[in-house]
Structures are given as C-alpha cells and as structure tokens.
Design an enzyme around this catalytic site. Sequence first.
Site, PDB file in Angstrom:
ATOM      1  N   LYS A 204       0.836  -1.213   0.000  1.00  0.00           N
ATOM      2  CA  LYS A 204       0.000   0.000   0.000  1.00  0.00           C
ATOM      3  C   LYS A 204       0.869   1.261   0.000  1.00  0.00           C
ATOM      4  CE  LYS A 204      -3.355   2.865   0.585  1.00  0.00           C
ATOM      5  NZ  LYS A 204      -4.259   3.169  -0.515  1.00  0.00           N
ATOM      6  N   GLY A 255      -1.284  16.704  -3.006  1.00  0.00           N
ATOM      7  CA  GLY A 255      -2.098  16.786  -1.787  1.00  0.00           C
ATOM      8  C   GLY A 255      -2.905  15.533  -1.571  1.00  0.00           C
ATOM      9  N   CYS A 258      -3.721  10.544   1.002  1.00  0.00           N
ATOM     10  CA  CYS A 258      -2.976   9.303   0.743  1.00  0.00           C
ATOM     11  C   CYS A 258      -1.582   9.582   0.194  1.00  0.00           C
ATOM     12  CB  CYS A 258      -3.749   8.421  -0.225  1.00  0.00           C
ATOM     13  SG  CYS A 258      -5.194   7.668   0.529  1.00  0.00           S
TER      14      CYS A 258
HETATM   15  N1  LIG Z   1     -10.455   7.458   2.106  1.00  0.00           N
HETATM   16  C1  LIG Z   1      -9.730   6.831   1.200  1.00  0.00           C
HETATM   17  O1  LIG Z   1      -9.865   7.077   0.005  1.00  0.00           O
HETATM   18  C2  LIG Z   1      -8.739   5.754   1.599  1.00  0.00           C
HETATM   19  C3  LIG Z   1      -8.212   4.928   0.596  1.00  0.00           C
HETATM   20  C4  LIG Z   1      -7.331   3.914   0.975  1.00  0.00           C
HETATM   21  C5  LIG Z   1      -6.988   3.752   2.312  1.00  0.00           C
HETATM   22  N2  LIG Z   1      -7.511   4.570   3.260  1.00  0.00           N
HETATM   23  C6  LIG Z   1      -7.128   4.331   4.651  1.00  0.00           C
HETATM   24  O2  LIG Z   1      -8.243   3.771   5.344  1.00  0.00           O
HETATM   25  C7  LIG Z   1      -8.212   4.188   6.712  1.00  0.00           C
HETATM   26  C8  LIG Z   1      -9.540   4.857   7.057  1.00  0.00           C
HETATM   27  O3  LIG Z   1      -9.680   5.985   6.220  1.00  0.00           O
HETATM   28  P1  LIG Z   1     -11.067   6.752   6.037  1.00  0.00           P
HETATM   29  O4  LIG Z   1     -10.868   7.699   4.890  1.00  0.00           O
HETATM   30  O5  LIG Z   1     -12.202   5.784   6.018  1.00  0.00           O
HETATM   31  O6  LIG Z   1     -11.109   7.583   7.409  1.00  0.00           O
HETATM   32  P2  LIG Z   1     -12.317   8.465   7.991  1.00  0.00           P
HETATM   33  O7  LIG Z   1     -11.691   9.533   8.786  1.00  0.00           O
HETATM   34  O8  LIG Z   1     -13.272   8.799   6.894  1.00  0.00           O
HETATM   35  O9  LIG Z   1     -13.106   7.443   8.952  1.00  0.00           O
HETATM   36  C9  LIG Z   1     -12.570   6.871  10.078  1.00  0.00           C
HETATM   37  C10 LIG Z   1     -13.664   6.683  11.113  1.00  0.00           C
HETATM   38  O10 LIG Z   1     -13.108   5.990  12.218  1.00  0.00           O
HETATM   39  C11 LIG Z   1     -13.692   6.497  13.410  1.00  0.00           C
HETATM   40  N3  LIG Z   1     -12.827   6.124  14.528  1.00  0.00           N
HETATM   41  C12 LIG Z   1     -11.652   6.660  14.926  1.00  0.00           C
HETATM   42  N4  LIG Z   1     -11.143   5.970  15.973  1.00  0.00           N
HETATM   43  C13 LIG Z   1     -12.014   4.975  16.253  1.00  0.00           C
HETATM   44  C14 LIG Z   1     -12.059   3.935  17.217  1.00  0.00           C
HETATM   45  N5  LIG Z   1     -11.066   3.763  18.103  1.00  0.00           N
HETATM   46  N6  LIG Z   1     -13.124   3.101  17.222  1.00  0.00           N
HETATM   47  C15 LIG Z   1     -14.130   3.276  16.340  1.00  0.00           C
HETATM   48  N7  LIG Z   1     -14.150   4.236  15.400  1.00  0.00           N
HETATM   49  C16 LIG Z   1     -13.094   5.071  15.348  1.00  0.00           C
HETATM   50  C17 LIG Z   1     -13.826   7.982  13.147  1.00  0.00           C
HETATM   51  O11 LIG Z   1     -14.817   8.563  13.983  1.00  0.00           O
HETATM   52  C18 LIG Z   1     -14.222   7.998  11.668  1.00  0.00           C
HETATM   53  O12 LIG Z   1     -15.625   8.026  11.478  1.00  0.00           O
HETATM   54  C19 LIG Z   1      -7.005   5.126   6.841  1.00  0.00           C
HETATM   55  O13 LIG Z   1      -5.899   4.400   7.293  1.00  0.00           O
HETATM   56  C20 LIG Z   1      -6.786   5.598   5.423  1.00  0.00           C
HETATM   57  O14 LIG Z   1      -5.440   5.982   5.208  1.00  0.00           O
HETATM   58  C21 LIG Z   1      -8.391   5.557   2.932  1.00  0.00           C
END
Ligand SMILES: NC(=O)c1ccc[n+]([C@@H]2O[C@H](COP(=O)([O-])OP(=O)(O)OC[C@H]3O[C@@H](n4cnc5c(N)ncnc54)[C@H](O)[C@@H]3O)[C@@H](O)[C@H]2O)c1
Length: 404
Positions: A204, A255, A258
């Site tokens: 990743k 920006g 990711c």
């Molecule tokens: N958004 C993308 O396009 C994308 C793509 C690939 C990978 N990722 C990775 O996926 C992961 C999540 O990203 P996202 O964009 O969904 O994040 P996000 O911020 O949209 O959502 C994360 C959620 O987790 C909740 N949270 C935080 N701590 C918690 C806990 N201890 N218990 C329960 N809930 C909790 C938050 O309230 C939030 O709603 C990250 O590591 C990100 O780097 C994201």
Amino acid sequence: MNSPKVVTIGLGYIGLPTSALIAQNGIPVHGVDINQHVVDTVNAGKIHIVEPELDEAVAKAVESGYFKADTKPVAADTYLVVVPTPFKGDHEPDISYVQAATEGIIPLLKEGDLFIIESTSPVGTTEKMMTLIFSKRPNLEGKISLAYCPERVLPGNVMYELIHNDRVIGGVDEQSTLKAMAFYRQFVSGELHPTNARTAEMCKLTENSSRDVQIAFANELSIICDKAGINVWELIRLANKHPRVNILQPGCGVGGHCIAVDPYFIVAEYPLESRIIGKAREINNHKAFWCAEKIRESRQAFQLKHNRNPKIALMGLAFKPNIDDLREAPAKYIVQRVLQDAQDEEYYIVEPNIHEHQVFKLTDYRRAAEVADIIVYLVAHKEFKGLVVSENQLVLDFCGVTNS
Ligand SMILES: NC(=O)c1ccc[n+]([C@@H]2O[C@H](COP(=O)([O-])OP(=O)(O)OC[C@H]3O[C@@H](n4cnc5c(N)ncnc54)[C@H](O)[C@@H]3O)[C@@H](O)[C@H]2O)c1
C-alpha cells in the site's frame, strides 16, 4: 438482527461502504464508530459523507437488518479495523487509533476468530497488534488468524471498486492469509493476491509512494522548463510519444490524505534508505512554495509597471480537479502563503466545488477571471477550461488548464 458475524471498526470513507457491501451479501455486520453522530446517522439509514451510491447501499443494508451501527463492539467471528492513520507533527505515523480499536476488541476475541487491519499502516503494524493481543490473551496464541489487507479505492467510485479491484492479502502466517482470502472472496470479485502481512503493508505504501515519485519528476521538470523557457506541457506530450515513456502531469504540488501522507510512513521508518521517496516528498512540497514565490514575483513586477497593486484570482483550492476535498491541498497552502503579504491589492479566491469556506471568502470563478489582472490556475477544474482571458491579463498556469 442476526448475531453479527463481522464487526467493522471505523465507519468513514472506507469502513462505511465496506460494511454496507458485506451486509448486502447477507453477512450480519455490527459497525462501530466512536462518533455518536455517525452511529445515529447510519442507524437512520443515512450517510454522513459524500460518495455516489453509498446512500442507497447503506439504506438497504440497514433496512434489511444485516447492518447496525454502535459506539461499542460486540462479539463476532471477524473484526475489521478501518480507523484513521494520520501522521504526527514530525511526519511520524500515528497508529494510536489502530491500537485503540484493537484494544477494544481484545476482550471479545475467541478461538477461530479472524482479525484484519485495512487502515494504511507502517510496516510491522499487524505484527505489533498481534503482540499486543497475545500479551493480554496468551491463550489465543496460534488459535486466531491475523491479516493485513490494504484498500485502494478511488473516492467517487468506491462502491464499484470495492467489489472489482484486486486485493492484496497478507496474513501473519499462511493459515491467516487463507482465512482472510476466504473472507474477502464472499464479496470481492477482483483477484485476491496472497502474501505476508509486512509485504501487504509495504505494498500500500509503495503504490502511493510510486505516484508521489512520478509526480515529483513532472514537478521538477516544470521548474527546470520554467527557467529554460520551455513549455513543460508540450515537452511532456512529446516525450510521451516514446513507446516506453509515460511522464505524469505537473501541478502546484501533491495533496490529499494518501499520496501526500503515506510515503512518510516509509521515510519515518527507513530514513537512510528511502532517499528517492523522501526527496520526492521534498520536491512536491517545494513546488507549492515555488508557485507562491512566482505569484509574489508577478505581483511585484505588476506593481513596478503599473504603480498599483494587481487584482489576483487564485483559481482552485482542492487537492485535485473536480472534487471538494481540501485535505493537504497544496493550493490551500499557496493561498494561505500569498495572503500573508496581502496589502491593499485584492485577492479573489475561487473554489467552484465549495459554496462556503470557514476561512476564505470565495468568489465565483467567472467574476474572478473577469476582474483579475493576474489569473493563477492552481487546480485544473473543468470550469476553468475555456475561460476567456484578455490580452491585458497575465496568466500563471501551474496545472495545465490552458495547455491540455
Ligand atoms: N479514504 C480513502 O480514500 C482511503 C483509501 C485507501 C486507504 N484509506 C485508509 O483507510 C483508513 C480509514 O480511512 P477513512 O478515509 O475511512 O477515514 P475516515 O476519517 O473517513 O473514517 C474513520 C472513522 O473511524 C472512526 N474512529 C476513529 N477511531 C475509532 C475507534 N477507536 N473506534 C471506532 N471508530 C473510530 C472515526 O470517527 C471515523 O468516522 C485510513 O488508514 C486511510 O489511510 C483511505
């Protein structure tokens, strides 16, 4: 609801669509989020983020009884950690959310369970969580499966890509990999590629670092070409006529949550070895600084020539074209920087994908382009293509709006 087979922890951009998809496949899901508003919204069959087709998927999943949200986890067979992994002040990865999520489920784990991390994580995170789990529940050693499976969906197309993209799945041992593959096979039609947890974690980070390095090459070229009096867009178009060359397009930096973040997870752990990866981050950050300096120079030249301050249109704030996401956006940094030495000249800040901003006063893009002496294209939004510019207006095009 049927007793949950899957607990997802984190109902954000990735966790929520994943939960809805699993539930749509007839697997009961208990989604956990620490944010009560998120939990209430989901339980009402609604969504708190913008993503096409997600509203319908969540509404159906909740209505069917296969998906329920809560602030606390319950016992299940499979646990999926999808919480944020930001970086700290010095670009050090912050895995405290992953750790908190893991700690929350340790008391619930039983023999035969599957624990998967999907959050983008530094190499070794899955093994660290395994050590944490077994330090508190030593009797589970060798009796549960642990794996890492990164997510690579494109925002805006998540519901399609979740099903159709290939997935890389790495267990801490072979039995964990096989068990995690069987789990994803229930709802993913893309190919599943088995490996170990460390390789999957690095995969990743590698994907996004690769993009960052390639964009840095284009950004570096753009600065060289500016000095050499060469149109970088034409240059890249011509160089790409070579059958084995494929240079990306330059911009005003890099920006998003990711590409501008994940390479630091490698650099922080392997600073001496990750020389190109670290340099690419520097080059892409420098490009934004360089753009701000160009605006400053153009402003000074205008003042000298016309004996007044110019009106400057700053076109775009988002981190890439045609979205409303400003996270880590270089355009936002550039705007903040040039506003620092704003005197009585007027800046017009434009972002057609946002109606209102807490900090910046936004202007309609047509009006800004009409009244400005200097038009600065920071993001190649579709609205900006074909805007008519008069001979008296100076255009600084950092993202190829006038060259595509
Ligand atoms: N958004 C993308 O396009 C994308 C793509 C690939 C990978 N990722 C990775 O996926 C992961 C999540 O990203 P996202 O964009 O969904 O994040 P996000 O911020 O949209 O959502 C994360 C959620 O987790 C909740 N949270 C935080 N701590 C918690 C806990 N201890 N218990 C329960 N809930 C909790 C938050 O309230 C939030 O709603 C990250 O590591 C990100 O780097 C994201």
